[in-house]
Design an enzyme around this catalytic site. Structure first.
Site, PDB file in Angstrom:
ATOM      1  N   GLY A  82      22.086  10.278   1.755  1.00 38.10           N
ATOM      2  CA  GLY A  82      20.962   9.642   1.073  1.00 38.10           C
ATOM      3  C   GLY A  82      20.106  10.700   0.405  1.00 38.10           C
ATOM      4  N   SER A  83      18.853  10.376   0.198  1.00 37.44           N
ATOM      5  CA  SER A  83      17.995  11.283  -0.569  1.00 37.44           C
ATOM      6  C   SER A  83      17.558  12.483   0.271  1.00 37.44           C
ATOM      7  CB  SER A  83      16.760  10.520  -1.048  1.00 37.44           C
ATOM      8  OG  SER A  83      16.029  10.087   0.070  1.00 37.44           O
ATOM      9  N   THR A  84      17.189  13.541  -0.405  1.00 36.76           N
ATOM     10  CA  THR A  84      16.756  14.758   0.288  1.00 36.76           C
ATOM     11  C   THR A  84      15.485  14.487   1.092  1.00 36.76           C
ATOM     12  OG1 THR A  84      17.815  16.142  -1.344  1.00 36.76           O
ATOM     13  CG2 THR A  84      16.041  17.174  -0.087  1.00 36.76           C
ATOM     14  N   ASN A  85      14.586  13.665   0.568  1.00 37.62           N
ATOM     15  CA  ASN A  85      13.333  13.419   1.295  1.00 37.62           C
ATOM     16  C   ASN A  85      13.565  12.718   2.626  1.00 37.62           C
ATOM     17  OD1 ASN A  85      11.427  14.712  -0.155  1.00 37.62           O
ATOM     18  ND2 ASN A  85      10.998  12.966  -1.514  1.00 37.62           N
ATOM     19  N   VAL A  86      14.413  11.698   2.606  1.00 39.02           N
ATOM     20  CA  VAL A  86      14.694  11.005   3.869  1.00 39.02           C
ATOM     21  C   VAL A  86      15.485  11.949   4.783  1.00 39.02           C
ATOM     22  CG1 VAL A  86      15.866   9.052   4.936  1.00 39.02           C
ATOM     23  CG2 VAL A  86      14.533   8.696   2.869  1.00 39.02           C
ATOM     24  N   GLY A  87      16.381  12.735   4.219  1.00 40.30           N
ATOM     25  CA  GLY A  87      17.138  13.717   5.019  1.00 40.30           C
ATOM     26  C   GLY A  87      16.213  14.676   5.757  1.00 40.30           C
TER      27      GLY A  87
ATOM     28  N   CYS B 147      25.683  10.617  -6.424  1.00 33.57           N
ATOM     29  CA  CYS B 147      25.014  11.896  -6.133  1.00 33.57           C
ATOM     30  C   CYS B 147      25.668  13.045  -6.887  1.00 33.57           C
ATOM     31  CB  CYS B 147      25.067  12.153  -4.642  1.00 33.57           C
ATOM     32  SG  CYS B 147      26.733  12.044  -4.024  1.00 33.57           S
TER      33      CYS B 147
ATOM     34  N   GLU C 180      16.539  14.360  -9.886  1.00 38.22           N
ATOM     35  CA  GLU C 180      17.725  13.524 -10.046  1.00 38.22           C
ATOM     36  C   GLU C 180      17.293  12.159 -10.615  1.00 38.22           C
ATOM     37  OE1 GLU C 180      19.093  12.198  -6.227  1.00 38.22           O
ATOM     38  OE2 GLU C 180      21.188  12.319  -6.835  1.00 38.22           O
TER      39      GLU C 180
HETATM   40  N1  LIG Z   1      25.418  13.973  -1.011  1.00 38.23           N
HETATM   41  C1  LIG Z   1      26.027  12.817  -0.953  1.00 38.23           C
HETATM   42  O1  LIG Z   1      27.161  12.708  -0.507  1.00 38.23           O
HETATM   43  C2  LIG Z   1      25.318  11.576  -1.434  1.00 38.23           C
HETATM   44  C3  LIG Z   1      26.065  10.404  -1.607  1.00 38.23           C
HETATM   45  C4  LIG Z   1      25.433   9.259  -2.071  1.00 38.23           C
HETATM   46  C5  LIG Z   1      24.067   9.269  -2.336  1.00 38.23           C
HETATM   47  N2  LIG Z   1      23.376  10.408  -2.141  1.00 38.23           N
HETATM   48  C6  LIG Z   1      21.944  10.433  -2.441  1.00 38.23           C
HETATM   49  O2  LIG Z   1      21.302   9.240  -1.993  1.00 38.23           O
HETATM   50  C7  LIG Z   1      20.218   8.920  -2.812  1.00 38.23           C
HETATM   51  C8  LIG Z   1      20.324   7.484  -3.273  1.00 38.23           C
HETATM   52  O3  LIG Z   1      20.242   6.616  -2.212  1.00 38.23           O
HETATM   53  P1  LIG Z   1      18.846   5.980  -1.734  1.00 38.23           P
HETATM   54  O4  LIG Z   1      17.871   6.021  -2.839  1.00 38.23           O
HETATM   55  O5  LIG Z   1      19.114   4.671  -1.107  1.00 38.23           O
HETATM   56  O6  LIG Z   1      18.454   7.049  -0.647  1.00 38.23           O
HETATM   57  P2  LIG Z   1      17.512   6.890   0.590  1.00 38.23           P
HETATM   58  O7  LIG Z   1      17.446   8.231   1.216  1.00 38.23           O
HETATM   59  O8  LIG Z   1      16.257   6.206   0.258  1.00 38.23           O
HETATM   60  O9  LIG Z   1      18.309   5.896   1.541  1.00 38.23           O
HETATM   61  C9  LIG Z   1      19.569   6.177   2.061  1.00 38.23           C
HETATM   62  C10 LIG Z   1      19.788   5.373   3.321  1.00 38.23           C
HETATM   63  O10 LIG Z   1      18.865   5.786   4.281  1.00 38.23           O
HETATM   64  C11 LIG Z   1      18.153   4.684   4.785  1.00 38.23           C
HETATM   65  N3  LIG Z   1      16.806   5.143   5.121  1.00 38.23           N
HETATM   66  C12 LIG Z   1      15.742   5.276   4.316  1.00 38.23           C
HETATM   67  N4  LIG Z   1      14.679   5.702   5.030  1.00 38.23           N
HETATM   68  C13 LIG Z   1      15.095   5.852   6.304  1.00 38.23           C
HETATM   69  C14 LIG Z   1      14.482   6.258   7.522  1.00 38.23           C
HETATM   70  N5  LIG Z   1      13.200   6.617   7.571  1.00 38.23           N
HETATM   71  N6  LIG Z   1      15.233   6.282   8.637  1.00 38.23           N
HETATM   72  C15 LIG Z   1      16.531   5.928   8.590  1.00 38.23           C
HETATM   73  N7  LIG Z   1      17.169   5.527   7.484  1.00 38.23           N
HETATM   74  C16 LIG Z   1      16.455   5.498   6.355  1.00 38.23           C
HETATM   75  C17 LIG Z   1      18.180   3.659   3.686  1.00 38.23           C
HETATM   76  O11 LIG Z   1      18.017   2.377   4.213  1.00 38.23           O
HETATM   77  C18 LIG Z   1      19.550   3.879   3.124  1.00 38.23           C
HETATM   78  O12 LIG Z   1      20.480   3.141   3.850  1.00 38.23           O
HETATM   79  C19 LIG Z   1      20.302   9.886  -3.977  1.00 38.23           C
HETATM   80  O13 LIG Z   1      19.402  10.943  -3.800  1.00 38.23           O
HETATM   81  C20 LIG Z   1      21.724  10.407  -3.910  1.00 38.23           C
HETATM   82  O14 LIG Z   1      21.937  11.649  -4.507  1.00 38.23           O
HETATM   83  C21 LIG Z   1      23.953  11.552  -1.700  1.00 38.23           C
HETATM   84  O1  LIG Z   2      27.304   9.222  -4.468  1.00 38.66           O
HETATM   85  C1  LIG Z   2      27.917  10.012  -3.835  1.00 38.66           C
HETATM   86  C2  LIG Z   2      29.337   9.955  -3.446  1.00 38.66           C
HETATM   87  C3  LIG Z   2      30.188   9.861  -4.639  1.00 38.66           C
HETATM   88  C4  LIG Z   2      31.594  10.257  -4.374  1.00 38.66           C
HETATM   89  O2  LIG Z   2      32.051  10.367  -3.240  1.00 38.66           O
HETATM   90  O3  LIG Z   2      32.247  10.464  -5.377  1.00 38.66           O
END
Ligand SMILES: NC(=O)c1ccc[n+]([C@@H]2O[C@H](COP(=O)([O-])OP(=O)(O)OC[C@H]3O[C@@H](n4cnc5c(N)ncnc54)[C@H](O)[C@@H]3O)[C@@H](O)[C@H]2O)c1
Ligand SMILES: O=CCCC(=O)O
Length: 498
Positions: free
Chosen positions: A240-245, A297, A395
């Site tokens: 997911g997103s860097t901020n939530v990570g 991503c 992004e």
């Molecule tokens: N590196 C990778 O493999 C990869 C793959 C796909 C998407 N992404 C990234 O994900 C982002 C897009 O997805 P998004 O906007 O839904 O991201 P997001 O971080 O908002 O959410 C991702 C997931 O985390 C959950 N989540 C959100 N807040 C949470 C919390 N406090 N505790 C637990 N879970 C929580 C959401 O419900 C969702 O299921 C983009 O930044 C994209 O680059 C990265």
């Molecule tokens: O969005 C991230 C994953 C995309 C992919 O696995 O190609």
């Protein structure tokens, strides 16, 4: 505008529950949340709004299932994953319809995702029986050292909506191959694909408690906190997103969990003057930038084109974007669908407006396509981009291509590396020395050279810098779900007895 609900061949794959300990359950509170079709805004269905007490049950089920599951033979786990893979392939049409319905991507792309997602079960079914350890020459006389790889334990998996099937299978495949049990929190936007996968796990004979799929929307933060702090959860894998990570990493530190983070990207895509075939580079950039309407991503976010080919590249690129057909993913001939929700539309528009206000030129697009539905944005191409614009540092995650001119190799690599994140990067060049130089210099986890598509189960997937760490897929993916135990034998090495 609009399409009706898709007809599934197997209607029992559409499930409005959570899957815990081998059973379909609702929230103890009875609460549910709604899921909407991003193309039409219409209601698809509801899912249980689980709270921490519900999810504790899932963690307990996974904990109870672990001692038996960890001791199954790798070969048995391989067969389970293989059966699950086969069921995905047998039900590919229905899974693709669910993906298009809740995510919005065109049906052909959704079918591609089903194949991609299933490939993680196939791949890790092949890895499960091969969790080899090492025999290590000790540096202490008389000692012998071996290692064994063991499953890390109960895993908490959290995934986003952009690949409703593949992001989950890329984690569950290696977890089960290693002998771990899992609690996967599905994305609130796309829970039905995950539920269909759970139903197929059930049919594949995966023992109860081994796979648990929990659903939540407004309770996501508290459920996420539980998963990342519960002492029985030994590993958290998040995409997911860097901020939530960042937040989840802080939470997971309280019990020092093993973690892997697949976070946001801001991929540079570079076209050098010495590109062998400009048309191939244009096609590569289109494929990378506009895959899933820019919502992956690894999508190109900053397209850097060297001055000698810039004008021609921009002309051909915009021409191709003109040929896109925007619409609901189920409609015939559609090449690109909506973005996931209104927040995403607004973010895309903000990036476009910001670029224009700072001097970028609009080649095509630049507006919401509201006549098609609430979440459509016209595929957009901007030229004359500069590093001061928002799109350069953030992004976009949407269908906007910004073309940045550049002069030298050094300049462009510095620009590419100026991002805080480093997931994927791409470049096109016909010069083999440059290819090695630039590939080695790019601060990313994955490089595409003369291609815009790098995703492949065989290739390690993951980032550097604030894109996270850990690798998924490939021969390395299973390592994220194992620990290495060393066993030292003393008093060995006597000479042979006469
Ligand atoms: N590196 C990778 O493999 C990869 C793959 C796909 C998407 N992404 C990234 O994900 C982002 C897009 O997805 P998004 O906007 O839904 O991201 P997001 O971080 O908002 O959410 C991702 C997931 O985390 C959950 N989540 C959100 N807040 C949470 C919390 N406090 N505790 C637990 N879970 C929580 C959401 O419900 C969702 O299921 C983009 O930044 C994209 O680059 C990265
Ligand atoms: O969005 C991230 C994953 C995309 C992919 O696995 O190609």
């Amino acid at each position: 505008m609009g399409h009706s609900a898709p007809e599934l061949k197997d209607k029992s794959l559409f499930i409005e529950k959570s899957y815990i300990n081998g059973e379909w359950v609702g929230a103890q509170s009875g609460e549910t949340f709604e899921v909407h079709d991003p193309a039409t805004g219409k209601l698809i269905g509801t899912c249980p709004e689980l709270n921490t007490s519900d999810v504790t049950k899932a963690i307990e089920a996974a904990t109870a299932a672990f001692p038996t599951f960890r001791n199954t033979l790798g070969r048995e786990r391989a067969r389970m994953l293989r059966r699950w893979y086969q069921l995905m392939m047998d039900n590919a049409d229905d899974l693709a319809k669910l993906i298009t319905w809740e995510n919005g991507k065109p049906l052909a792309d959704a079918k591609g995702e089903v194949n991609y997602a299933a490939s993680f079960f196939e791949w890790f079914s092949e890895e499960a029986p091969r969790m080899y350890g090492d025999t290590i020459p000790a540096s202490v006389p008389g000692n012998r050292v071996i290692t064994m790889k063991q499953p890390v334990g109960v895993c908490g998996l959290i995934t986003p909506w952009n690949f409703p099937a593949a992001m989950i299978t890329r984690k569950i495949g290696p977890a089960l191959a290693a002998g771990c049990t899992v609690v996967a929190k599905s994305p609130a936007e796309t829970p039905f694909t995950a539920n269909a996968l759970a139903e197929l796990a059930h049919r594949a004979g995966i023992p109860k408690g081994v796979v648990n799929i929990v659903t939540a929307h407004k309770n996501t933060p508290e459920v996420g906190e539980l998963i990342t702090t519960h002492p029985e959860v030994r590993k958290v894998s998040f995409t997911g997103s860097t901020n939530v990570g960042r937040l989840l990493m802080k939470q997971a530190s309280s019990t020092i969990k093993k973690v892997s983070w697949e976070l946001g990207g801001n991929a540079p895509f570079i076209v050098f003057d010495d590109v062998e075939d400009l048309e191939v580079a244009v096609n590569g950039a289109i494929a990378s930038k506009f895959r899933s309407s820019g919502q992956t991503c690894v999508c190109a976010n900053r397209i850097y084109v060297q001055k000698g080919v810039y004008d021609e590249f921009a002309k051909r690129f915009a021409e191709k974007v003109k040929g896109f057909k925007l619409g609901a993913g189920f409609e015939e001939g559609i090449t690109h669908g909506p973005v996931i929700h209104e927040r995403a539309v607004n973010k895309v528009h903000e990036h476009v407006q910001d670029a224009i206000s700072k001097g970028a030129k609009l080649a095509i697009g630049g507006e919401k396509a509201s006549a098609l539905g609430p979440n459509f944005y016209n595929p957009t191409v901007l030229t004359g981009m500069t590093k001061e614009m928002l799109l350069a540092s953030e992004e976009t995650f949407g269908p906007v291509a910004g073309l940045f001119p550049f002069e030298t190799e050094k300049d462009v690599v510095d620009l590419a590396n100026s991002a805080e994140v480093g997931l994927a990067g791409y470049f096109f060049s016909g010069n083999v020395r440059r290819i090695f130089r630039v590939a080695e210099a790019m601060e990313v986890g994955m490089v595409g050279v003369n291609t815009g598509l790098i995703s492949d189960v065989a290739s390690p997937f993951g980032g550097v810098k604030q894109s996270g760490f850990g690798r998924e897929g490939s021969k390395y993916g299973i390592d994220e779900f194992t620990t290495i135990k060393s066993v030292t034998f003393g008093g060995m090495g006597e000479p042979l007895q006469a």
